[in-house]
Design a protein around this motif. Sequence first.
Motif, short mmCIF file in Angstrom:
data_model
loop_
_atom_site.label_atom_id
_atom_site.label_comp_id
_atom_site.label_asym_id
_atom_site.label_seq_id
_atom_site.Cartn_x
_atom_site.Cartn_y
_atom_site.Cartn_z
N GLY A 184 11.95 28.11 -1.86
CA GLY A 184 12.63 27.58 -3.03
C GLY A 184 12.26 28.28 -4.32
O GLY A 184 11.28 29.02 -4.40
N MET A 185 13.08 28.02 -5.35
CA MET A 185 12.92 28.72 -6.62
C MET A 185 11.63 28.34 -7.34
O MET A 185 11.06 29.14 -8.07
N SER A 186 11.15 27.14 -7.15
CA SER A 186 10.01 26.67 -7.94
C SER A 186 8.77 27.51 -7.72
O SER A 186 7.89 27.57 -8.58
N MET A 187 8.70 28.24 -6.57
CA MET A 187 7.52 29.06 -6.34
C MET A 187 7.60 30.39 -7.07
O MET A 187 6.65 31.14 -7.08
N GLY A 188 8.73 30.70 -7.72
CA GLY A 188 8.85 32.00 -8.35
C GLY A 188 9.37 31.91 -9.76
O GLY A 188 10.30 32.62 -10.13
N MET A 189 8.81 31.05 -10.58
CA MET A 189 9.36 30.80 -11.90
C MET A 189 8.79 31.69 -12.98
O MET A 189 8.97 31.45 -14.16
N ASN A 190 8.08 32.75 -12.63
CA ASN A 190 7.59 33.70 -13.62
C ASN A 190 8.75 34.59 -14.05
O ASN A 190 9.16 35.48 -13.33
N HIS A 191 9.32 34.33 -15.22
CA HIS A 191 10.49 35.07 -15.69
C HIS A 191 10.09 36.21 -16.62
O HIS A 191 10.94 36.82 -17.23
N LEU A 225 30.58 22.74 0.52
CA LEU A 225 29.48 23.70 0.45
C LEU A 225 28.41 23.09 -0.43
O LEU A 225 28.65 22.80 -1.60
N THR A 226 27.23 22.88 0.14
CA THR A 226 26.19 22.13 -0.56
C THR A 226 24.89 22.91 -0.56
O THR A 226 24.69 23.83 0.23
N GLY A 227 23.99 22.50 -1.46
CA GLY A 227 22.66 23.10 -1.54
C GLY A 227 22.34 23.60 -2.93
O GLY A 227 23.20 23.63 -3.82
N THR A 228 21.09 23.99 -3.13
CA THR A 228 20.63 24.49 -4.42
C THR A 228 19.69 25.66 -4.20
O THR A 228 19.05 25.79 -3.15
N MET A 229 19.59 26.49 -5.23
CA MET A 229 18.62 27.58 -5.20
C MET A 229 17.20 27.01 -5.30
O MET A 229 16.26 27.58 -4.73
N TRP A 285 20.85 25.38 1.64
CA TRP A 285 22.29 25.61 1.80
C TRP A 285 22.79 24.97 3.08
O TRP A 285 22.14 25.04 4.13
N ALA A 286 23.97 24.35 3.01
CA ALA A 286 24.51 23.62 4.16
C ALA A 286 26.01 23.43 3.99
O ALA A 286 26.60 23.80 2.97
N ILE A 287 26.64 22.88 5.01
CA ILE A 287 28.06 22.49 4.97
C ILE A 287 28.14 21.00 5.25
O ILE A 287 27.54 20.50 6.21
#
Length: 519
Positions: A208-215, A413-417, A422-424
Amino acid sequence: MQIDRRTMLRATGLGILGSALSACAGEPATTGPAFVAPTSEQVRRAERARRTGPVREFRLTAAESQVDLGGVTVRTWAYDGKVPGAPIRVKAGEVVRARLANRLPHDTSIHWHGLALTNEADGVPGVTQPPVAAGAEYVYEFAAPDPGTYWFHPHSGTQLDRGLYSPLIVEDPDEPLGYDAEWVVVLDDWLDGVTGTPEEVLAELSRGMSMGMNHGATTPTGGMGDMPGMDHSATSAPSSGPAKHMLMGATSPLLGGDAGDVRYPYFLLNGRVPGAAETFRAKPGARLRIRVINAGGDTAFRVALAGHRLTVTHTDGFPVQHTETDALLIGMGERYDVLVTLKDGVFPLVALAEGKSAVAHGLIRTSPGASAPKPGLRPRELDGDVVRYAELKPVEGVRLAAKNPDRTVKLELTGTMMAYDWAINGKKYDPKIISPVRPGERVRLSFVNRTTMWHPMHLHGHTFALADGGVRKDTVIVLPGSTLNVDFDADNPGLWMIHCHNIYHAESGMMTLLGYQQT
């Protein structure tokens, strides 16, 4: 070990794959005998009707290979040591008999993307065949009924994002287009053997995105130096940090916002980085047909030819009324054919990695003495007209006849970054979940995108039409927050996949099955 059609027929007893595939893939493809099996008589009957030409023999070896991308040498997986692999060319109605030798360290398969082929050759392990084990061989045999630009690639994990892909060109014996030369162009985003492997990318994204939030820092180049085609646009954490592959900040108005998940060091045209671009040579005034295939894993490309307008003639293999444009937007899995009358000089064909501020490119040379432009050139045509689906109209011979749908299959189409879930319809891929259709029905697929990202959705074994007489396709971009309806006639029995052609979205769960009910 060798597996072929006859072995499959014996293993399944002409019935539902059931226990044969359970042993190979863990779960049966169906919940009972209500669905037409890939090896059923209905499937074989439909295949016999498509076979109007002779059998053509091909051999493919999937193996670990060292490949030169133009000064960048990588260790990857490829067909016969080439990226892209050698094209397969047949005429419409001919039968492809392709023997795959798996010399990889893992199971593999081949999906023949876009073709209305026999279900048992569709190449989906656990659904239409057992996986092809390391050291084994497998024979795919199917008629190629419709002329057009297609391609093939594995349907096994993230193998597509290595070098395992090739064009499949089905020629029209009565070709109506007039042109002097043809160039097949395969676009790709590349990281295998450079910054990691696709399996490592999926593992990182799945956290998931939360592990890579160094922008705050761009990923270093790893000592390779800056080259045109390297992606330094969006931000990610440093390579020593928690997020090595995750891309953040890549946006595109054409794609409705977020452009992609993965940070690629290179973008390729016919297996070459821009600094070592492939050159196509022709004479001034020549009429050139360009067949463009997007074999990428996570990247849409905006494509333009400097100094020229393009005439779109086909999309996903099927002809359209000729439409002029400056540029094309091509999602993963899509194909476009264009015609262009060449001017005198040297002209870059540029594929902008949409939202990622990097390019792939090749050159068209019609003047031997002209100087080639620098690899980083971005022609003004990229900022011109970009043809949209609504502007493309099918030619009369392939227009889907007007008819109200007999059945609508709603696919949310469902899910989040953030969670990478991701799913259907809110459910990750489960081979026991199958949406039923009946032979002869007009079926509407209603793609309802509940996410904030675009998805290139692909239906196996069929070509659909955008609703209300729109263009014929098999892969379609569904923008975030939008609903897109497509229709097809249920005329190719079997079990068929529907999935996002972003390989990381699909492998995370954005896949489902469509099944023909027994009648």
